[in-house]
Design a protein around this motif. Structure first.
Motif, PDB file in Angstrom:
ATOM      1  N   MET A 171       0.856  -1.185   0.000  1.00 20.81           N
ATOM      2  CA  MET A 171       0.000   0.000   0.000  1.00 20.81           C
ATOM      3  C   MET A 171       0.898   1.244   0.000  1.00 20.81           C
ATOM      4  SD  MET A 171      -2.982   1.075   2.733  1.00 20.81           S
ATOM      5  CE  MET A 171      -3.507  -0.587   2.916  1.00 20.81           C
ATOM      6  N   ARG A 172       0.523   2.227  -0.731  1.00 17.42           N
ATOM      7  CA  ARG A 172       1.309   3.458  -0.850  1.00 17.42           C
ATOM      8  C   ARG A 172       1.338   4.196   0.493  1.00 17.42           C
ATOM      9  NH1 ARG A 172       2.393   3.965  -5.886  1.00 17.42           N
ATOM     10  NH2 ARG A 172       2.480   6.131  -6.491  1.00 17.42           N
ATOM     11  N   LYS A 195      -1.462   6.717   1.168  1.00 14.50           N
ATOM     12  CA  LYS A 195      -2.738   6.061   1.455  1.00 14.50           C
ATOM     13  C   LYS A 195      -2.771   5.591   2.908  1.00 14.50           C
ATOM     14  CE  LYS A 195      -5.890   2.588  -0.356  1.00 14.50           C
ATOM     15  NZ  LYS A 195      -6.100   1.550  -1.353  1.00 14.50           N
TER      16      LYS A 195
END
Length: 186
Positions: A1-2, A5
């Motif tokens: 996940m970034r 985010k």
């Protein structure tokens, strides 16, 4: 996940938690009178409630000095200081683990040269850096969030926290004890 985010998810979690406490009326219990009464009424269950409220309060931006003042006024400077130290360490650990679970090490994954420079400094001397930050900022929730998202190892965080909190807690204990005696609150 970034990383952005994950940071957004952490922010949304904290806002949701704050809204829940605010609209449910629970936030009203985070005051000096209520906390002091909980400790004074029953030192064992009151202390457990105190630790739990400190943990939750740290997540929703309640200043740690409120808990310290309540403990000192209810238990005196020595026992109040010890109770606060225990609650502060548990609270910081709880906040760290909660935010780390939600956000991982999102700061470490940012491609920002300023953030990376700060993280290199933290990596070079994690325990000493955290201890110094605790002396300066005690249990400030934003510090807990930042350190949790920094990728620093939990045991180094915990040791730095345990080493950095005694001095400011001791100074606050003396201050609140003095205020309590001056106002005849003990």
């Amino acid at each position: 996940m970034r990383p952005y985010k994950r940071l957004l998810i952490v922010a949304l979690f904290l806002l949701l938690l704050l809204a829940l406490f605010q609209f449910s009326g629970l936030r009203e219990h985070f005051n000096l009178t209520f906390l002091r009464q909980q400790i004074a009424d029953n030192e064992v269950s009151g202390l457990l409630i105190f630790v739990l409220l400190f943990c939750l309060g740290n997540l929703i931006q309640i200043p740690g000095w409120i808990f310290l003042a309540a403990a000192v006024l209810a238990l005196g400077k020595t026992w109040g200081g010890l109770a606060t130290y225990l609650a502060a360490v548990v609270s910081c650990a709880f906040t760290f683990l909660t935010i780390r679970f939600i956000g991982g090490d999102a700061f470490r994954e940012l491609k920002n040269r300023h953030a990376l420079k700060i993280l290199r400094g933290l990596d070079a001397h994690p325990v000493a850096s955290i201890a110094l930050l605790r002396v300066l900022f005690q249990t400030v929730p934003a510090l807990n969030y930042a350190l949790a998202l920094s990728g620093v190892k939990f045991y180094k965080y915990l040791v730095g926290t345990m080493l950095g909190l005694p001095l400011p807690i001791m100074l606050y204990c003396l201050f609140f004890d003095y205020i309590g005696q001056a106002l005849h609150v003990h």
